[in-house]
Enzyme design. Structure first.
Site, PDB file in Angstrom:
ATOM      1  N   CYS A   1       0.392  -1.257   0.135  1.00  0.00           N
ATOM      2  CA  CYS A   1      -0.215  -0.238   0.158  1.00  0.00           C
ATOM      3  C   CYS A   1       0.909   1.137   0.394  1.00  0.00           C
ATOM      4  O   CYS A   1       1.259   1.595  -1.449  1.00  0.00           O
ATOM      5  CB  CYS A   1      -0.935   0.014   1.391  1.00  0.00           C
ATOM      6  SG  CYS A   1      -2.451   0.970   0.678  1.00  0.00           S
TER       7      CYS A   1
ATOM      8  N   HIS B   1      -3.830  -5.571   0.832  1.00  0.00           N
ATOM      9  CA  HIS B   1      -2.838  -5.476   2.209  1.00  0.00           C
ATOM     10  C   HIS B   1      -3.234  -7.347   2.374  1.00  0.00           C
ATOM     11  O   HIS B   1      -4.459  -7.723   2.134  1.00  0.00           O
ATOM     12  CB  HIS B   1      -3.321  -5.497   3.471  1.00  0.00           C
ATOM     13  CG  HIS B   1      -3.785  -3.951   3.380  1.00  0.00           C
ATOM     14  ND1 HIS B   1      -2.566  -2.997   4.108  1.00  0.00           N
ATOM     15  CD2 HIS B   1      -3.913  -2.707   3.109  1.00  0.00           C
ATOM     16  CE1 HIS B   1      -2.322  -1.770   3.777  1.00  0.00           C
ATOM     17  NE2 HIS B   1      -3.289  -1.842   3.366  1.00  0.00           N
TER      18      HIS B   1
ATOM     19  N   GLU C   1      -1.617  -9.168   4.404  1.00  0.00           N
ATOM     20  CA  GLU C   1      -2.251 -10.516   6.031  1.00  0.00           C
ATOM     21  C   GLU C   1      -3.661  -9.936   6.390  1.00  0.00           C
ATOM     22  O   GLU C   1      -2.906 -10.070   6.998  1.00  0.00           O
ATOM     23  CB  GLU C   1      -1.066  -8.791   6.579  1.00  0.00           C
ATOM     24  CG  GLU C   1      -1.197  -7.386   6.615  1.00  0.00           C
ATOM     25  CD  GLU C   1      -1.331  -6.340   5.537  1.00  0.00           C
ATOM     26  OE1 GLU C   1      -1.100  -5.322   5.547  1.00  0.00           O
ATOM     27  OE2 GLU C   1      -0.639  -6.472   4.670  1.00  0.00           O
TER      28      GLU C   1
END
Length: 184
Positions: A73, A161, A163
């Site tokens: 990002c 993202h 994660e």
């Protein structure tokens, strides 16, 4: 054991990046973005997301450590701006579930996700033009540059993202980055 440090750009998901790396067997540590580059001993670096390009600390210096770098990002947007590309405000501002089209099936970071994957991403800001040496590797209906790679320097970026649980194949992104670091 492969060691990848996460540089904290004050993003809300930074701790999840460290956890995702630990979960795939990587020795990892989260470091503030003002840590002296001479104190970093790592096989790779993740530049986390964050709220503002004004708060990226010493990230520019970390690019000179001659290790693979993955920008997530804001981390990707930083890579673009620092290396000669451009960013802009996105047309679609908030977080959303997005289908991303993989454009480069042989890309070492995200090629295995082809032809497409579902991700969780913010598009408040996004890369407009990739820097020289980079290839646009993914796009979506809301963003033309969802990912980019410079395989010569092993610099990579994803707008989304990997994660977070909302990203379908996020672990595969971290595993691919670990493999890139190990092959160096």
């Amino acid at each position: 054991m492969t060691r990848i440090v996460v540089i904290d750009n004050h993003g809300q998901f930074t701790h999840l990046e460290g956890r995702a790396l630990r979960d795939i067997g990587v020795d990892t540590e989260i470091l503030d973005n003002d840590v002296d580059p001479d104190e970093i001993d790592a096989d790779g670096i993740v530049l986390s997301g964050g709220p503002s390009m004004d708060r990226v600390g010493r990230c520019a210096e970390y690019l000179d450590l001659d290790v693979p770098v993955l920008g997530i990002c804001l981390g990707m947007q930083f890579l673009a701006e620092e290396l000669g590309g451009t960013t802009r405000s996105g047309d679609y501002g908030g977080y959303a579930d997005v289908t991303v089209e993989i454009l480069e099936e042989d890309d070492p970071l995200i090629g295995s996700l082809a032809p497409e994957t579902r991700v969780w991403a913010s598009h408040a800001d996004e890369v407009d033009d990739v820097p020289e040496g980079f290839t646009r590797t993914a796009r979506s209906d809301v963003c033309e540059v969802e990912a980019m790679s410079d395989t010569e320097r092993d610099f990579y970026g994803v707008q989304w993202h990997p994660e977070v649980a909302h990203t379908a194949e996020g672990e595969a992104v971290f595993e691919a980055f670990r493999d890139i670091c190990e092959s160096r």
